[in-house]
Motif scaffolding. Structure first.
Motif, PDB file in Angstrom:
ATOM      1  N   LEU A 149       1.365  -1.034  -0.415  1.00  0.00           N
ATOM      2  CA  LEU A 149      -0.253   0.659   0.565  1.00  0.00           C
ATOM      3  C   LEU A 149       0.972   1.279  -0.312  1.00  0.00           C
ATOM      4  O   LEU A 149       1.245   1.251   0.766  1.00  0.00           O
ATOM      5  CB  LEU A 149      -1.129  -0.193   0.584  1.00  0.00           C
ATOM      6  N   ILE A 150       0.742   1.911  -1.092  1.00  0.00           N
ATOM      7  CA  ILE A 150       1.651   3.455  -1.204  1.00  0.00           C
ATOM      8  C   ILE A 150       0.507   4.574  -0.938  1.00  0.00           C
ATOM      9  O   ILE A 150      -0.451   4.684  -1.651  1.00  0.00           O
ATOM     10  CB  ILE A 150       1.999   3.002  -2.674  1.00  0.00           C
ATOM     11  N   GLY A 151       0.973   5.317   0.620  1.00  0.00           N
ATOM     12  CA  GLY A 151      -0.297   6.722   0.219  1.00  0.00           C
ATOM     13  C   GLY A 151      -0.648   6.923   1.394  1.00  0.00           C
ATOM     14  O   GLY A 151      -1.508   5.525   1.409  1.00  0.00           O
ATOM     15  N   LEU A 152      -0.457   6.817   2.731  1.00  0.00           N
ATOM     16  CA  LEU A 152      -1.523   6.829   4.034  1.00  0.00           C
ATOM     17  C   LEU A 152      -2.117   8.192   4.587  1.00  0.00           C
ATOM     18  O   LEU A 152      -2.304   8.521   6.100  1.00  0.00           O
ATOM     19  CB  LEU A 152      -1.063   6.287   5.063  1.00  0.00           C
ATOM     20  N   MET A 171       0.573  -7.130   5.043  1.00  0.00           N
ATOM     21  CA  MET A 171       0.706  -5.720   4.164  1.00  0.00           C
ATOM     22  C   MET A 171       2.382  -4.863   4.123  1.00  0.00           C
ATOM     23  O   MET A 171       3.203  -4.621   5.582  1.00  0.00           O
ATOM     24  CB  MET A 171       0.307  -5.129   5.027  1.00  0.00           C
ATOM     25  N   ARG A 172       3.157  -4.510   2.960  1.00  0.00           N
ATOM     26  CA  ARG A 172       4.342  -3.388   3.184  1.00  0.00           C
ATOM     27  C   ARG A 172       3.205  -1.966   2.843  1.00  0.00           C
ATOM     28  O   ARG A 172       2.455  -1.965   2.784  1.00  0.00           O
ATOM     29  CB  ARG A 172       5.218  -3.619   1.698  1.00  0.00           C
ATOM     30  N   LEU A 173       4.159  -1.452   3.547  1.00  0.00           N
ATOM     31  CA  LEU A 173       3.385   0.546   4.067  1.00  0.00           C
ATOM     32  C   LEU A 173       4.444   1.159   3.668  1.00  0.00           C
ATOM     33  O   LEU A 173       5.544   1.005   3.944  1.00  0.00           O
ATOM     34  CB  LEU A 173       2.845   0.384   5.590  1.00  0.00           C
ATOM     35  N   PHE A 174       3.857   2.214   3.004  1.00  0.00           N
ATOM     36  CA  PHE A 174       4.460   3.284   2.370  1.00  0.00           C
ATOM     37  C   PHE A 174       4.109   4.560   2.558  1.00  0.00           C
ATOM     38  O   PHE A 174       2.466   5.013   1.871  1.00  0.00           O
ATOM     39  CB  PHE A 174       5.503   3.323   1.098  1.00  0.00           C
ATOM     40  N   ASP A 175       4.275   5.920   2.960  1.00  0.00           N
ATOM     41  CA  ASP A 175       4.462   6.943   3.094  1.00  0.00           C
ATOM     42  C   ASP A 175       5.185   7.789   3.263  1.00  0.00           C
ATOM     43  O   ASP A 175       5.765   7.634   4.108  1.00  0.00           O
ATOM     44  CB  ASP A 175       3.404   7.551   4.455  1.00  0.00           C
ATOM     45  N   ILE A 176       5.004   8.475   2.602  1.00  0.00           N
ATOM     46  CA  ILE A 176       6.247  10.302   2.809  1.00  0.00           C
ATOM     47  C   ILE A 176       6.831  10.285   3.813  1.00  0.00           C
ATOM     48  O   ILE A 176       7.848  10.717   4.773  1.00  0.00           O
ATOM     49  CB  ILE A 176       5.741  11.065   1.983  1.00  0.00           C
ATOM     50  N   ASN A 177       5.460  10.084   4.619  1.00  0.00           N
ATOM     51  CA  ASN A 177       5.661  10.480   6.224  1.00  0.00           C
ATOM     52  C   ASN A 177       5.717   9.134   7.260  1.00  0.00           C
ATOM     53  O   ASN A 177       5.568   8.676   7.543  1.00  0.00           O
ATOM     54  CB  ASN A 177       4.992  11.648   6.525  1.00  0.00           C
ATOM     55  N   PRO A 178       7.232   9.264   7.600  1.00  0.00           N
ATOM     56  CA  PRO A 178       7.843   7.906   8.319  1.00  0.00           C
ATOM     57  C   PRO A 178       7.116   7.442   9.717  1.00  0.00           C
ATOM     58  O   PRO A 178       6.567   6.916  10.145  1.00  0.00           O
ATOM     59  CB  PRO A 178       8.988   8.143   8.459  1.00  0.00           C
ATOM     60  N   ALA A 185       1.427   1.102  10.940  1.00  0.00           N
ATOM     61  CA  ALA A 185       1.889   0.097  11.047  1.00  0.00           C
ATOM     62  C   ALA A 185       1.373  -0.515  12.473  1.00  0.00           C
ATOM     63  O   ALA A 185       0.380  -1.968  12.577  1.00  0.00           O
ATOM     64  CB  ALA A 185       3.381  -0.085  11.400  1.00  0.00           C
ATOM     65  N   LYS A 186       1.475   0.350  13.382  1.00  0.00           N
ATOM     66  CA  LYS A 186       1.141  -0.464  15.001  1.00  0.00           C
ATOM     67  C   LYS A 186      -0.637  -0.567  14.702  1.00  0.00           C
ATOM     68  O   LYS A 186      -1.069  -1.680  14.695  1.00  0.00           O
ATOM     69  CB  LYS A 186       0.956   0.689  15.706  1.00  0.00           C
ATOM     70  N   MET A 187      -1.387   1.073  13.873  1.00  0.00           N
ATOM     71  CA  MET A 187      -2.638   0.369  14.264  1.00  0.00           C
ATOM     72  C   MET A 187      -2.897  -1.256  13.041  1.00  0.00           C
ATOM     73  O   MET A 187      -4.130  -1.840  13.440  1.00  0.00           O
ATOM     74  CB  MET A 187      -3.134   1.076  12.963  1.00  0.00           C
ATOM     75  N   VAL A 188      -2.029  -1.645  12.006  1.00  0.00           N
ATOM     76  CA  VAL A 188      -2.233  -2.805  11.474  1.00  0.00           C
ATOM     77  C   VAL A 188      -2.252  -3.953  12.827  1.00  0.00           C
ATOM     78  O   VAL A 188      -2.973  -4.773  12.773  1.00  0.00           O
ATOM     79  CB  VAL A 188      -1.839  -3.082   9.892  1.00  0.00           C
ATOM     80  N   ILE A 197       3.587  -6.985   9.051  1.00  0.00           N
ATOM     81  CA  ILE A 197       4.193  -5.553   8.469  1.00  0.00           C
ATOM     82  C   ILE A 197       5.364  -5.962   7.705  1.00  0.00           C
ATOM     83  O   ILE A 197       6.552  -6.012   9.045  1.00  0.00           O
ATOM     84  CB  ILE A 197       3.618  -5.184   9.870  1.00  0.00           C
ATOM     85  N   GLU A 198       5.484  -5.002   6.911  1.00  0.00           N
ATOM     86  CA  GLU A 198       7.122  -4.074   5.995  1.00  0.00           C
ATOM     87  C   GLU A 198       6.600  -2.817   6.563  1.00  0.00           C
ATOM     88  O   GLU A 198       5.594  -2.491   5.493  1.00  0.00           O
ATOM     89  CB  GLU A 198       7.761  -5.502   5.047  1.00  0.00           C
ATOM     90  N   VAL A 199       8.380  -2.564   6.593  1.00  0.00           N
ATOM     91  CA  VAL A 199       8.203  -0.768   5.698  1.00  0.00           C
ATOM     92  C   VAL A 199       8.888  -0.480   5.314  1.00  0.00           C
ATOM     93  O   VAL A 199      10.208  -1.284   5.531  1.00  0.00           O
ATOM     94  CB  VAL A 199       7.726   0.543   7.006  1.00  0.00           C
TER      95      VAL A 199
END
Lengths: 281, 281
Positions: A149-152, A171-178, A185-188, A197-199
């Motif tokens: 998922l790109i953009g949070l 779930m791999r997560l990415f947002d421009i704001n770490p 990630a915690k919520m998931v 979970i991967e970031v």
């Protein structure tokens, strides 16, 4: 007696021509500032009337600085049964709900508010639910899948939470704001402890479904939201962007023979689920 | 590309099917308690859309004891441009208007409230104006005519004032309450000093037009509102009653070969004049 009949026909003609509103119509509204660009009036009204409800959804333009004072009074209209909120009111509207659905509780925002027969109002956010529904409509399950998922942001965080409820394998997560990435990630993890979970920077390796909820590719932006030249054809690609329908990401997915799900399908899925919510007992 | 087109068609289909509301729609409402019986949503919406306005009129059910607190907030909705008031709010609604039309000033009640481009709201009462309009639609002028008006209650007093503005030659007034008759006689004299005013039991002698605005003849009431067995065929007869369409008074007028004007024609005349008012610059 012809005169009598002429007038009666006249009235009957009017009643026939306007079938979409009468004294018994239940009213719904979409609240935003600005309001002219919204599509919910046509789309939600169509969905409600298709299901044989005597109901319609009107645009409600409320100024930002008047929202808190005006809304509780508008909600006193006895034949008003539900509201949808759009920019900039999704977070603010949460104060209007007596109870919250699970996803609204996680996100801290709502986009639908429903009046129960008791008169109490409850709220939920359907951006993510609409995304999941769009996949379901195409027969694609998310359970045990590996997702990128790109953009949070606003829509992205709602999509993230809805995806977590489907219990994916990864779930791999990415947002421009770490920090945002960390928080989501915690919520998931809270919602679906079994999900890995991967970031980090987004990619499509070892992934079943790639989802873009960032604004990259919107309007005249020709960029892709990740560094990639082509996809394996087994990948399923989703883009939350509605305008253009044909984003650079979806074009690439199409060219690579991938199945894809579009922003407008998410919008239709969301409308269907909001109408379910409005008319649930 | 077929998939793209399929979704686009789907959306276009929705937009085609729901032509009566979108994000740019200007909203109007009819406010009452109860509300389910009102016909304005169909009839005013039909009149507005026939004139190519992107506008509709919805029912607004406001409880009696909440009207004063709720209405000023509902009027903050930026895309709400006008309101109609029905039972029991016609007198109370006058407080919402910054300025009043001439008939509302005389009567002390309004049934239409219009937002000007400045944001200020003005009110007028159209019950009587609708009656006069119904006569005009049939080519019947009231100026210099001799009129008998029976009933000077809510609708009757508004009709009385509107008739006076037409400068009839004579007005005979009757109401079961003599003080009401006295008050309305003075009002007619103020509006049209040249009109001869008579009060007393109603009759059709020396009269050109007989108007009933009393409830006698409503629903299953078989009575006539005056003691009469037949009319000369030159008499024009009006009945403000909408239900039944065919009142005892109008039946007698029809049997005597008289021209007549009905409550529903007044209603249509009123709707036409209210829509004129809403969209006047």
């Amino acid at each position: 007696m012809e005169k009598y009949q002429a007038v009666s026909k006249n009235i009957a003609l009017v009643m026939d021509q306007v079938e979409f509103v009468n004294g018994k119509t239940r009213v719904y509204g979409i609240v935003g500032d600005p309001i002219e660009q919204v599509r919910s009036p046509e789309m939600v009204t169509w969905e409600m009337q298709k299901r044989d409800h005597n109901a319609l959804l009107i645009p409600m333009h409320i100024a930002r600085d008047e929202f808190d004072s005006v809304m509780p009074h508008i909600m006193r209209m006895r034949n008003l049964d539900g509201l949808i909120f759009t920019i900039p009111f999704k977070a603010q509207a949460i104060a209007l709900a007596k109870t919250l659905g699970p996803q609204a509780s996680q996100i801290g925002a709502i986009n639908a508010l429903k009046k129960h027969s008791s008169g109490a109002w409850s709220g939920e956010i359907f951006d993510g639910i609409g995304c999941v529904e769009a996949f379901k409509q195409k027969g694609i399950t998310l359970q045990d899948k590996r997702l990128q998922l790109i953009g949070l942001g606003g829509a992205g965080s709602a999509i993230c939470v809805a995806l977590a409820y489907e219990k994916p394998k990864l779930m791999r997560l990415f947002d421009i704001n770490p920090q945002t990435t960390e928080r989501m990630a915690k919520m998931v993890n809270t919602i679906s402890p079994q999900t890995v979970i991967e970031v980090g920077l987004p990619h499509a390796e070892g992934i079943d479904i790639l989802l873009n909820a960032s604004p990259v590719g919107m309007l005249n932006d020709a960029r892709l939201p990740l560094a990639v030249e082509q996809f394996k054809k087994e990948l399923i690609v989703f883009d939350a962007i509605v305008m253009p329908e044909n984003t650079p990401l979806l074009s690439l997915a199409h060219d690579c023979g991938c199945q894809f799900v579009r922003g407008r399908e998410m919008m239709l899925g969301q409308i269907s689920k909001i109408v379910d919510y409005f008319f649930a007992p």
